[in-house]
Design a protein around this motif. Structure first.
Motif, PDB file in Angstrom:
ATOM      1  N   SER A  80       0.754  -1.063   0.055  1.00 23.52           N
ATOM      2  CA  SER A  80       0.091  -0.186   0.027  1.00 23.52           C
ATOM      3  C   SER A  80       0.845   1.296  -0.047  1.00 23.52           C
ATOM      4  N   GLY A  81       1.401   1.704  -1.245  1.00 21.00           N
ATOM      5  CA  GLY A  81       2.398   2.412  -1.293  1.00 21.00           C
ATOM      6  C   GLY A  81       3.853   2.405  -0.748  1.00 21.00           C
ATOM      7  N   GLY A  82       4.827   3.284  -1.128  1.00 22.45           N
ATOM      8  CA  GLY A  82       6.120   3.109  -0.902  1.00 22.45           C
ATOM      9  C   GLY A  82       6.403   2.913   0.455  1.00 22.45           C
ATOM     10  N   ALA A  92       5.926  -0.150   1.912  1.00 21.24           N
ATOM     11  CA  ALA A  92       7.123  -1.355   1.747  1.00 21.24           C
ATOM     12  C   ALA A  92       8.266  -0.558   2.552  1.00 21.24           C
ATOM     13  N   LEU A  93       8.590   0.387   2.823  1.00 18.08           N
ATOM     14  CA  LEU A  93       9.535   0.862   3.778  1.00 18.08           C
ATOM     15  C   LEU A  93       9.329   0.321   4.884  1.00 18.08           C
ATOM     16  N   PHE A  94       8.250   0.582   5.481  1.00 20.20           N
ATOM     17  CA  PHE A  94       7.913   0.023   6.874  1.00 20.20           C
ATOM     18  C   PHE A  94       8.189  -1.431   7.105  1.00 20.20           C
ATOM     19  N   ALA A 109      16.348  13.659   4.670  1.00 23.30           N
ATOM     20  CA  ALA A 109      15.913  12.418   4.425  1.00 23.30           C
ATOM     21  C   ALA A 109      14.347  12.216   4.360  1.00 23.30           C
ATOM     22  N   TYR A 110      13.498  11.516   3.591  1.00 20.89           N
ATOM     23  CA  TYR A 110      12.087  11.356   3.927  1.00 20.89           C
ATOM     24  C   TYR A 110      11.771  10.998   5.169  1.00 20.89           C
ATOM     25  N   ASP A 111      10.667  11.682   5.581  1.00 20.07           N
ATOM     26  CA  ASP A 111      10.381  11.556   7.095  1.00 20.07           C
ATOM     27  C   ASP A 111      10.194  10.011   7.552  1.00 20.07           C
ATOM     28  N   LEU A 149      19.047   4.305   1.217  1.00 23.31           N
ATOM     29  CA  LEU A 149      19.310   5.389   0.258  1.00 23.31           C
ATOM     30  C   LEU A 149      18.043   5.647  -0.383  1.00 23.31           C
ATOM     31  N   ASN A 150      18.216   6.701  -1.133  1.00 25.05           N
ATOM     32  CA  ASN A 150      16.946   7.421  -1.937  1.00 25.05           C
ATOM     33  C   ASN A 150      17.527   8.061  -3.284  1.00 25.05           C
ATOM     34  N   THR A 151      17.278   7.658  -4.326  1.00 21.23           N
ATOM     35  CA  THR A 151      17.825   8.260  -5.519  1.00 21.23           C
ATOM     36  C   THR A 151      16.822   7.833  -6.646  1.00 21.23           C
ATOM     37  N   VAL A 169      11.616   5.380  -5.457  1.00 18.67           N
ATOM     38  CA  VAL A 169       9.920   5.774  -5.834  1.00 18.67           C
ATOM     39  C   VAL A 169      10.040   6.892  -7.033  1.00 18.67           C
ATOM     40  N   TYR A 170      11.020   7.598  -7.181  1.00 15.46           N
ATOM     41  CA  TYR A 170      11.197   8.510  -8.278  1.00 15.46           C
ATOM     42  C   TYR A 170      11.971   7.875  -9.537  1.00 15.46           C
ATOM     43  N   GLU A 171      12.099   6.568  -9.592  1.00 18.22           N
ATOM     44  CA  GLU A 171      12.862   6.135 -10.739  1.00 18.22           C
ATOM     45  C   GLU A 171      12.835   6.925 -12.123  1.00 18.22           C
ATOM     46  N   PHE A 199       9.355   0.874  -4.744  1.00 15.22           N
ATOM     47  CA  PHE A 199       8.829   1.712  -5.779  1.00 15.22           C
ATOM     48  C   PHE A 199       7.474   2.129  -5.682  1.00 15.22           C
ATOM     49  N   SER A 200       6.926   3.063  -6.307  1.00 18.51           N
ATOM     50  CA  SER A 200       5.340   3.757  -6.038  1.00 18.51           C
ATOM     51  C   SER A 200       4.832   3.920  -7.162  1.00 18.51           C
ATOM     52  N   PHE A 201       3.688   3.239  -7.448  1.00 16.84           N
ATOM     53  CA  PHE A 201       2.797   3.823  -8.697  1.00 16.84           C
ATOM     54  C   PHE A 201       2.158   5.145  -8.469  1.00 16.84           C
TER      55      PHE A 201
HETATM   56  C1  LIG Z   1      11.520   9.578  -1.011  1.00 12.45           C
HETATM   57  C2  LIG Z   1      10.234   8.984  -0.788  1.00 12.45           C
HETATM   58  N1  LIG Z   1       9.846   7.699  -0.459  1.00 12.45           N
HETATM   59  C3  LIG Z   1       8.664   7.322  -0.409  1.00 12.45           C
HETATM   60  C4  LIG Z   1       7.583   7.863  -0.648  1.00 12.45           C
HETATM   61  C5  LIG Z   1       6.163   7.313  -0.490  1.00 12.45           C
HETATM   62  O1  LIG Z   1       5.731   6.925  -1.368  1.00 12.45           O
HETATM   63  P1  LIG Z   1       3.943   6.541  -1.315  1.00 12.45           P
HETATM   64  O2  LIG Z   1       3.401   7.621  -1.512  1.00 12.45           O
HETATM   65  O3  LIG Z   1       3.922   5.523  -2.438  1.00 12.45           O
HETATM   66  O4  LIG Z   1       3.822   5.876  -0.089  1.00 12.45           O
HETATM   67  C6  LIG Z   1       7.675   9.306  -1.036  1.00 12.45           C
HETATM   68  C7  LIG Z   1       6.470  10.159  -0.977  1.00 12.45           C
HETATM   69  O5  LIG Z   1       6.590  11.321  -1.094  1.00 12.45           O
HETATM   70  C8  LIG Z   1       8.753   9.660  -1.113  1.00 12.45           C
HETATM   71  O6  LIG Z   1       9.253  11.091  -1.428  1.00 12.45           O
END
Ligand SMILES: Cc1ncc(COP(=O)(O)O)c(C=O)c1O
Length: 385
Positions: free
Chosen positions: A93-95, A98-100, A119-121, A164-166, A199-201, A227-229
């Motif tokens: 259910s979203g990125g 998946a991170l959780f 970093a993403y919060d 990481l996040n790219t 998620v921004y691939e 990843f995130s649709f």
């Molecule tokens: C870096 C990063 N990771 C993950 C997400 C989460 O993606 P989702 O909206 O699919 O949960 C976001 C959304 O803003 C993001 O900016």
């Protein structure tokens, strides 16, 4: 009755605050990261069709097979790698979910996890919930480059993973092949796991190639890749994402996922699976967003802000330190209140509130929205000159 908080330092997010302030002052909202244009009507029709066809009950907990198969084909086409729909691809259910799940499956009490700030919060609070210890590398304006010697020094016998996040939110930077090779060497030497937030691939500009972890076999075998649709199909509210990981890692990931949400919304999965049959829908994204970036930059050029063009994501950072001594939160609030353009102060992405006098704009907006923001920012320019 009160309970002892497990996240005592977490309050209302800056995104909710700035969006509320934007609404209160009828400001153009370039703060929170979401498109203000609709997604493709074809995709909407596919969701409606799925609902009307009665596809409204639980999906299999790992995701619908046709969607996992389409993702497998997509990653094979994009990165020349094979991920098994049966054992290595999980719909989430979203990125964020998946991170959780990846962090929860991995982190135990006292484990140290390296993250790069800003970093993403979600990363740090989830690590804390699992009893992990966040180890931070602070990236600095204007280049936000990783110093790999610093990363090496931070690694200890307790280090478990690197996140990481790219392309990077909020910096708009992308990691290079050299970054990936440096990461690869370190994680192999120290037997670390990788969580790669990609998620921004598809939001990457100027013909630069996305250096996905998926391109590096030594990284792939030890990585959860997220990843995130929502980002890819302009539908952030649908919350459909996925995680790729080798079988053993996916097995542990799925154990957590099934108790977080069990399964992700069925009609959206049906629709996205059909929509993915046409790769053109995501192949156009770099150009689509590059045009938006360039359109927005044209108006930023009329302002006294300093900036380096974003290389990826739908965010653009801007420096204002030569204009004002105000802390970035106060400056962002003033921009929203007095000039009618809402932005995010970048200190919100640092756990220690590092304030380099940088603000973040989201340019995933219609041209009318960007034009209106530009008119208001030009007014700011006139007043400041
Ligand atoms: C870096 C990063 N990771 C993950 C997400 C989460 O993606 P989702 O909206 O699919 O949960 C976001 C959304 O803003 C993001 O900016």
């Amino acid at each position: 009755m009160a309970i002892q908080s497990k996240l005592p330092h977490v309050g209302t997010s800056i995104f909710a605050k700035m969006s509320a302030l934007a609404a209160q002052h009828q400001a153009v909202n370039l703060s929170q990261g979401f498109p203000d244009f609709p997604c493709d009507p074809k995709l909407l029709a596919l969701v409606t069709e799925a609902m009307q066809n009665g596809q409204n009950q639980y999906a299999p907990f790992i995701g619908l097979l046709p969607l996992r198969e389409q993702i497998s084909q997509k990653v094979a086409a994009s990165y020349q790698v094979n991920y098994s729909p049966e054992t290595e691809i999980t719909i989430t259910s979203g990125g964020t979910e998946a991170l959780f799940c990846a962090i929860s499956a991995l982190v135990r009490m006292g484990d140290e996890i390296i993250i790069f700030e800003p970093a993403y919060d979600s990363y740090a609070p989830v690590i804390a919930l699992c009893g992990g210890v966040v180890k931070r590398i602070a990236l600095k304006y204007p280049h936000y480059k990783v110093d790999w010697d610093e990363v090496k020094r931070l690694i200890s016998p307790r280090t478990k993973a690197i996140i990481l996040n790219t392309p990077h939110n909020p910096c708009g930077t992308v990691w290079s092949r050299n970054d990936m090779l440096a990461l690869s060497a370190l994680v192999q030497q120290n037997n670390l796991t990788v969580i790669s937030d990609e998620v921004y691939e598809h939001l990457i500009f100027d013909n630069v190639r996305h250096e996905s972890v998926l391109r590096y076999p030594e990284l792939r075998e030890r990585s959860f890749v997220v990843f995130s649709f929502g980002k890819t199909f302009h539908a952030t509210g649908w919350k459909v994402g996925y995680c790729l990981a080798p079988k053993a890692l996916s097995g542990e990931f799925r154990k957590v996922h099934q108790f977080v949400t069990f399964s992700t919304s069925t009609p959206f999965q049906v629709a996205i699976a059909k929509y993915l049959e046409n790769p053109a829908h995501y192949e156009i994204l770099p150009d689509f967003y590059q045009q938006k970036r360039d359109y927005f930059l044209k108006s930023l050029h009329q302002t006294p802000f300093q900036f380096k063009p974003s290389a990826g994501t739908y965010f653009q950072l801007a420096y204002y330190g030569h204009l004002s001594d105000e802390p970035d939160v106060a400056f962002a609030e003033r921009l929203t209140r007095d000039y009618g353009v809402a932005v995010i102060p970048v200190s919100a992405f640092y756990s220690d509130g590092t304030d380099e006098k940088v603000i973040r704009f989201c340019f995933a907006k219609r041209e009318e929205t960007l034009d209106l923001a530009a008119q208001r920012l030009e007014l700011l320019a006139k007043l400041l000159v």
